[in-house]
Design a protein around this motif. Structure first.
Motif, PDB file in Angstrom:
ATOM      1  N   LYS A 171       0.825  -1.205   0.000  1.00  0.00           N
ATOM      2  CA  LYS A 171       0.000   0.000   0.000  1.00  0.00           C
ATOM      3  C   LYS A 171       0.864   1.262   0.000  1.00  0.00           C
ATOM      4  CE  LYS A 171      -4.200  -1.679   2.219  1.00  0.00           C
ATOM      5  NZ  LYS A 171      -5.117  -1.488   3.366  1.00  0.00           N
ATOM      6  N   ASP A 172       1.923   1.245   0.790  1.00  0.00           N
ATOM      7  CA  ASP A 172       2.801   2.415   0.868  1.00  0.00           C
ATOM      8  C   ASP A 172       3.439   2.730  -0.481  1.00  0.00           C
ATOM      9  OD1 ASP A 172       2.235   2.767   3.541  1.00  0.00           O
ATOM     10  OD2 ASP A 172       4.067   1.775   4.244  1.00  0.00           O
ATOM     11  N   GLN A 197       1.085   9.498  -5.529  1.00  0.00           N
ATOM     12  CA  GLN A 197       1.476  10.877  -5.219  1.00  0.00           C
ATOM     13  C   GLN A 197       2.388  11.430  -6.309  1.00  0.00           C
ATOM     14  OE1 GLN A 197       2.568  11.412  -1.122  1.00  0.00           O
ATOM     15  NE2 GLN A 197       3.981  13.051  -1.630  1.00  0.00           N
ATOM     16  N   GLU A 198       3.323  10.614  -6.760  1.00  0.00           N
ATOM     17  CA  GLU A 198       4.240  11.029  -7.817  1.00  0.00           C
ATOM     18  C   GLU A 198       3.512  11.185  -9.152  1.00  0.00           C
ATOM     19  OE1 GLU A 198       7.946   9.013 -10.091  1.00  0.00           O
ATOM     20  OE2 GLU A 198       7.999   8.920  -7.907  1.00  0.00           O
ATOM     21  N   GLU A 199       2.668  10.222  -9.482  1.00  0.00           N
ATOM     22  CA  GLU A 199       1.942  10.241 -10.754  1.00  0.00           C
ATOM     23  C   GLU A 199       1.040  11.472 -10.875  1.00  0.00           C
ATOM     24  OE1 GLU A 199       1.102   8.641 -14.495  1.00  0.00           O
ATOM     25  OE2 GLU A 199       2.514   7.837 -13.036  1.00  0.00           O
ATOM     26  N   LEU A 200       0.364  11.814  -9.788  1.00  0.00           N
ATOM     27  CA  LEU A 200      -0.556  12.949  -9.805  1.00  0.00           C
ATOM     28  C   LEU A 200       0.131  14.275  -9.466  1.00  0.00           C
ATOM     29  CD1 LEU A 200      -3.718  11.395  -8.099  1.00  0.00           C
ATOM     30  CD2 LEU A 200      -3.118  11.462 -10.526  1.00  0.00           C
ATOM     31  N   GLU A 260       1.793  17.640  -4.052  1.00  0.00           N
ATOM     32  CA  GLU A 260       2.837  18.227  -3.216  1.00  0.00           C
ATOM     33  C   GLU A 260       2.761  17.748  -1.763  1.00  0.00           C
ATOM     34  OE1 GLU A 260       4.871  21.227  -4.172  1.00  0.00           O
ATOM     35  OE2 GLU A 260       4.388  20.883  -6.262  1.00  0.00           O
ATOM     36  N   THR A 261       1.556  17.505  -1.258  1.00  0.00           N
ATOM     37  CA  THR A 261       1.395  17.075   0.133  1.00  0.00           C
ATOM     38  C   THR A 261       1.540  15.559   0.225  1.00  0.00           C
ATOM     39  OG1 THR A 261      -1.005  16.883  -0.137  1.00  0.00           O
ATOM     40  CG2 THR A 261      -0.170  18.985   0.666  1.00  0.00           C
ATOM     41  N   THR A 262       1.779  15.074   1.422  1.00  0.00           N
ATOM     42  CA  THR A 262       1.907  13.643   1.644  1.00  0.00           C
ATOM     43  C   THR A 262       0.530  13.001   1.702  1.00  0.00           C
ATOM     44  OG1 THR A 262       3.947  14.011   2.887  1.00  0.00           O
ATOM     45  CG2 THR A 262       2.838  11.892   3.201  1.00  0.00           C
ATOM     46  N   LEU A 263       0.331  11.983   0.889  1.00  0.00           N
ATOM     47  CA  LEU A 263      -0.941  11.268   0.896  1.00  0.00           C
ATOM     48  C   LEU A 263      -0.983  10.254   2.026  1.00  0.00           C
ATOM     49  CD1 LEU A 263      -1.577  10.458  -2.882  1.00  0.00           C
ATOM     50  CD2 LEU A 263      -2.664  12.210  -1.481  1.00  0.00           C
ATOM     51  N   GLU A 264      -2.127  10.125   2.634  1.00  0.00           N
ATOM     52  CA  GLU A 264      -2.399   9.109   3.654  1.00  0.00           C
ATOM     53  C   GLU A 264      -3.606   8.324   3.171  1.00  0.00           C
ATOM     54  OE1 GLU A 264      -0.503   8.822   6.368  1.00  0.00           O
ATOM     55  OE2 GLU A 264       0.650  10.646   6.038  1.00  0.00           O
TER      56      GLU A 264
END
Length: 76
Positions: free
Chosen positions: A3-4, A11-14, A17-21
């Motif tokens: 999952k991580d 996050q990289e593909e889209l 800028e913020t960290t996804l949880e």
């Protein structure tokens, strides 16, 4: 896929800028728009051979709901 690793790749593909949880609501993100939805469809298709459509995208809220839609069995 872990999952991580999926969340990091998403996050990289889209280009987020913020960290996804897992609790992040994708539609609340500043970067979320129709292009992000298309990139999401492509990313999921390439990584999991799962096809998301417009109805699928409408039903996705959090990262966790996206993972559930892809299928928990595809994650380790």
């Amino acid at each position: 896929m872990k999952k991580d690793d999926f969340i990091s790749g998403l996050q990289e593909e889209l280009e987020i800028e913020t960290t996804l949880e897992t609790t992040t609501n994708l539609k609340d993100l500043e970067e979320w728009d129709s292009m992000a939805a298309m990139l999401l469809i492509g990313y999921v298709s390439n990584e999991f051979a799962v096809t998301l459509n417009a109805d699928s995208i409408k039903n996705i809220t959090t990262v966790e709901s996206l993972i559930e839609m892809i299928g928990l069995d595809k994650f380790n």
